[in-house]
Design a protein around this motif. Structure first.
Motif, mmCIF file in Angstrom:
data_model
loop_
_atom_site.group_PDB
_atom_site.id
_atom_site.type_symbol
_atom_site.label_atom_id
_atom_site.label_comp_id
_atom_site.label_asym_id
_atom_site.label_seq_id
_atom_site.Cartn_x
_atom_site.Cartn_y
_atom_site.Cartn_z
ATOM 1 N N ALA A 1 46.170 36.299 22.021
ATOM 2 C CA ALA A 1 45.822 35.346 23.083
ATOM 3 C C ALA A 1 45.770 35.997 24.467
ATOM 4 O O ALA A 1 44.779 35.824 25.204
ATOM 5 C CB ALA A 1 46.801 34.176 23.069
ATOM 6 N N PRO A 2 46.795 36.768 24.889
ATOM 7 C CA PRO A 2 46.694 37.443 26.180
ATOM 8 C C PRO A 2 45.550 38.435 26.257
ATOM 9 O O PRO A 2 44.890 38.553 27.293
ATOM 10 C CB PRO A 2 48.055 38.160 26.314
ATOM 11 N N LEU A 3 45.304 39.149 25.168
ATOM 12 C CA LEU A 3 44.190 40.102 25.161
ATOM 13 C C LEU A 3 42.857 39.379 25.308
ATOM 14 O O LEU A 3 41.943 39.880 25.964
ATOM 15 C CB LEU A 3 44.206 40.934 23.876
ATOM 16 N N ALA A 4 42.761 38.213 24.690
ATOM 17 C CA ALA A 4 41.529 37.423 24.826
ATOM 18 C C ALA A 4 41.335 36.980 26.271
ATOM 19 O O ALA A 4 40.207 36.959 26.787
ATOM 20 C CB ALA A 4 41.586 36.211 23.901
ATOM 21 N N ALA A 5 42.433 36.625 26.951
ATOM 22 C CA ALA A 5 42.344 36.255 28.370
ATOM 23 C C ALA A 5 41.922 37.448 29.215
ATOM 24 O O ALA A 5 41.113 37.322 30.146
ATOM 25 C CB ALA A 5 43.693 35.712 28.845
ATOM 26 N N MET A 6 42.436 38.628 28.898
ATOM 27 C CA MET A 6 42.083 39.836 29.637
ATOM 28 C C MET A 6 40.635 40.230 29.409
ATOM 29 O O MET A 6 40.015 40.884 30.259
ATOM 30 C CB MET A 6 43.016 40.980 29.233
ATOM 31 N N ALA A 7 40.074 39.840 28.258
ATOM 32 C CA ALA A 7 38.688 40.197 27.942
ATOM 33 C C ALA A 7 37.689 39.543 28.885
ATOM 34 O O ALA A 7 36.524 39.950 28.940
ATOM 35 C CB ALA A 7 38.372 39.801 26.500
ATOM 36 N N VAL A 8 38.135 38.541 29.633
ATOM 37 C CA VAL A 8 37.259 37.925 30.636
ATOM 38 C C VAL A 8 36.878 38.939 31.710
ATOM 39 O O VAL A 8 35.762 38.935 32.222
ATOM 40 C CB VAL A 8 37.967 36.709 31.279
ATOM 41 N N LEU A 9 37.815 39.827 32.035
ATOM 42 C CA LEU A 9 37.622 40.765 33.134
ATOM 43 C C LEU A 9 37.367 42.197 32.676
ATOM 44 O O LEU A 9 36.555 42.908 33.268
ATOM 45 C CB LEU A 9 38.863 40.737 34.042
#
Length: 306
Positions: A273-281
Motif C-alpha cells: 500500500a505505501p509503495l503504491a502511494a509512492m508510485a504516484v510520484l
C-alpha cells in the motif's frame, strides 16, 4: 509434551485467553501513541518541512531525517506534502529523506514499541530511531548523485493541500471534536492490524517450537538470520501496531534482537500500500532500488545491533 497439555494448547478458550492478555498489555501504549500522534497533527508540517528543506544540502538532509522521524503523518499523508513541496521548488533529495524517515518511524510506533516489547522495548525503540535517521540521511545523500529524471515521473498530479492538518489556519482553533474523531479512526485502523499481529504472535507462542525460531533467526546464524528476518518483514508486516506483538513473541522464542530491528526497518516501508502511494510520484526504477536499499540497510543495521 503430554496429550493433556496439547489439548489445552489447542483449545479455543485458551488461545483467546492468551490473545486477551497480550492485548491488555499493549493497549495502553496503543492509546497513548495514537493520542500523541494525532495531537502533533495540529502543527503545520508543510511549512516546517519547506523551511528546513530549503537550507543548505547537508543541513536540509539532517533536518528532513529528524522531522520525518517525529512526523505523525503516514505515507499517504506524506506523499501530498512531498509533491506540494517539490512543485514549490524544493530539492527532491531532502524530500525523499523526509518521506523515508516518516514511513519508517512515527511517535505512535515509538511509544508502542517501547511499551509493547518486554524488557528491551525502549532500547529497540531508541535504536530504531537512530537507525531511521541514519538510513534516511544516507538515502538523501545518494539521491543528490542521481538525476531527477530517474527518480520523478514526468507528469505529477498536484494535490490541493499538502498534509493531514486539522488546524483552522485563520483562527487557530483547536477542534476537539475533529481530534477525537481522528483518534477513533486511527485506533480502528491500527487496532485491526494489532489483532492480526496478536493472533499470529500467540500462534507462534503456542504452536511453533522455540528451537525452530532459534535455529532460523537466532544470533548464532549471523547474517543469514538478519537477512531472513528482513525478507520476512515484507509479507508479514501489516502495520506497526500489528508487528509489535509479533516481534515481541519472536524475540521471546529465540529471535535475535538485530533480526527484529531488520524486520521493523524493511516491513514498515515495503508494504504494497505505501509503495503504491509512492508510485504516484516516483518511477518504478526508483521504487525497486528503494526497496533493495532498505533491505541492504536493514541487514547492516541488524548485524551491528546483534
Amino acid at each position: 509434551m503430554d496429550l493433556k497439555r496439547w489439548i489445552e494448547f489447542l483449545s479455543v478458550p485458551y488461545f483467546l485467553e492468551r490473545c486477551w492478555l497480550t492485548l491488555i498489555g499493549i493497549a495502553p501504549y496503543l492509546i497513548a501513541g495514537v493520542l500523541i500522534g494525532e495531537l502533533l497533527k495540529f502543527t503545520s508540517w508543510t511549512k516546517i518541512i519547506y523551511k528546513w528543506t530549503s537550507k543548505s544540502p547537508f543541513v536540509a538532509l539532517i533536518a528532513a531525517s529528524i522531522i520525518g522521524t517525529v512526523s505523525p503523518l503516514c505515507t499517504y499523508g506524506t506523499i501530498p506534502v512531498v509533491i506540494e513541496l517539490y512543485k514549490s521548488g524544493a530539492h527532491i533529495a531532502p524530500l525523499v529523506t523526509f518521506l523515508a524517515a516518516s514511513s519508517l518511524m512515527n511517535p505512535q510506533l515509538f511509544v508502542m514499541t517501547a511499551g509493547g516489547i518486554d524488557d528491551i522495548g525502549l532500547e529497540i525503540a531508541a535504536v530504531l530511531v537512530v537507525c531511521v535517521i541514519i538510513v534516511s540521511l544516507v538515502l538523501g545523500l545518494l539521491i543528490y548523485l542521481v538525476p531527477a529524471k530517474y527518480i520523478i515521473k514526468k507528469n505529477i498530479v498536484l494535490y490541493d493541500d499538502g498534509g493531514c492538518d486539522i488546524i483552522n489556519r485563520s483562527k487557530k482553533i483547536f477542534i476537539i471534536k475533529q481530534y477525537l474523531l481522528n483518534c477513533l479512526k486511527n485506533l480502528k485502523t491500527i487496532g485491526f492490524y494489532l489483532f492480526i499481529g496478536i493472533f499470529l504472535s500467540v500462534g507462534i507462542e503456542l504452536y511453533i517450537p522455540k528451537t525452530i525460531i532459534h535455529n532460523a533467526l537466532g544470533e548464532q546464524q549471523g547474517i543469514r538470520s538478519v537477512l531472513f528476518a528482513s525478507l520476512l518483514g515484507v509479507p508479514l508486516y501489516a502495520c506497526g501496531g500489528g508487528a509489535i506483538p509479533l516481534v515481541d513473541r519472536l524475540i521471546k522464542n529465540g529471535m535475535a534482537k538485530g533480526s527484529g530491528l531488520a524486520f521493523f526497518i524493511v516491513g514498515s516501508a515495503t508494504r504494497p500500500a505505501p509503495l503504491a502511494a509512492m508510485a504516484v510520484l516516483f518511477t518504478p526504477l526508483f521504487l525497486a532500488m528503494y526497496c533493495v536499499y532498505l533491505i541492504a540497510a536493514s541487514v547492516l543495521m541488524g548485524l551491528a545491533y546483534i
